[in-house]
Design a protein around this motif. Sequence first.
Motif, mmCIF file in Angstrom:
data_model
loop_
_atom_site.group_PDB
_atom_site.id
_atom_site.type_symbol
_atom_site.label_atom_id
_atom_site.label_comp_id
_atom_site.label_asym_id
_atom_site.label_seq_id
_atom_site.Cartn_x
_atom_site.Cartn_y
_atom_site.Cartn_z
ATOM 1 N N ALA A 149 1.244 -1.275 -0.258
ATOM 2 C CA ALA A 149 -0.226 0.438 0.251
ATOM 3 C C ALA A 149 0.819 1.260 -0.004
ATOM 4 O O ALA A 149 0.758 2.326 -0.935
ATOM 5 N N TRP A 150 1.905 1.580 0.769
ATOM 6 C CA TRP A 150 3.019 2.456 1.115
ATOM 7 C C TRP A 150 3.279 2.241 -0.520
ATOM 8 O O TRP A 150 3.676 3.576 -1.474
ATOM 9 N N ARG A 151 3.858 1.430 -1.180
ATOM 10 C CA ARG A 151 4.892 1.886 -2.228
ATOM 11 C C ARG A 151 3.599 2.440 -3.533
ATOM 12 O O ARG A 151 3.910 3.044 -4.005
ATOM 13 N N LEU A 152 1.903 1.990 -3.007
ATOM 14 C CA LEU A 152 1.753 1.934 -4.449
ATOM 15 C C LEU A 152 1.128 3.881 -4.528
ATOM 16 O O LEU A 152 0.929 4.701 -4.907
ATOM 17 N N LEU A 153 1.076 4.768 -2.469
ATOM 18 C CA LEU A 153 0.977 5.562 -2.937
ATOM 19 C C LEU A 153 1.800 6.267 -2.747
ATOM 20 O O LEU A 153 1.872 7.987 -4.089
ATOM 21 N N GLY A 154 3.773 5.854 -2.992
ATOM 22 C CA GLY A 154 4.196 6.844 -3.348
ATOM 23 C C GLY A 154 4.338 7.151 -4.822
ATOM 24 O O GLY A 154 4.280 7.995 -5.018
ATOM 25 N N LEU A 155 3.929 5.859 -5.696
ATOM 26 C CA LEU A 155 3.200 6.157 -7.044
ATOM 27 C C LEU A 155 2.872 6.986 -7.483
ATOM 28 O O LEU A 155 2.717 7.906 -8.427
ATOM 29 N N ALA A 156 2.085 7.083 -6.955
ATOM 30 C CA ALA A 156 0.458 7.954 -6.877
ATOM 31 C C ALA A 156 0.877 9.049 -6.711
ATOM 32 O O ALA A 156 0.516 9.969 -7.697
ATOM 33 N N LYS A 157 1.924 9.153 -6.139
ATOM 34 C CA LYS A 157 1.766 10.232 -5.593
ATOM 35 C C LYS A 157 2.921 11.564 -7.097
ATOM 36 O O LYS A 157 2.776 12.320 -6.935
ATOM 37 N N ASP A 158 3.845 10.287 -7.539
ATOM 38 C CA ASP A 158 5.184 11.295 -8.798
ATOM 39 C C ASP A 158 4.147 10.878 -9.406
ATOM 40 O O ASP A 158 4.398 11.955 -10.012
ATOM 41 N N VAL A 159 2.907 10.346 -9.772
ATOM 42 C CA VAL A 159 2.243 10.146 -10.813
ATOM 43 C C VAL A 159 1.225 11.011 -11.221
ATOM 44 O O VAL A 159 0.849 12.139 -11.828
#
Length: 79
Positions: free
Chosen positions: A28-38
């Motif tokens: 979940a944390w990994r995907l949230l980090g990607l969502a912030k970047d994108v």
Amino acid sequence: MAEASFTNQGTLIAGARAARLDGRPSEAWRLLGLAKDVGNASGMPAILMIEAELFHDAGRVEAAADRLHRLLDHVPDHC
């Protein structure tokens, strides 16, 4: 999650929520980090809410409260 979906903020947020509910906080944390970047600002309320939930799940109540306070900055004032 397919590589093509790493460019769609909504898909990343949905994946993060599902990972949290499935008991996979690291994912979940990994995907949230990607969502912030994108993403853009429209996804921040959902990101902050999931972060608050993850912190709460981990017993980090102060960090969860911080995310909820930050979430208030993204809520329209209807007064």
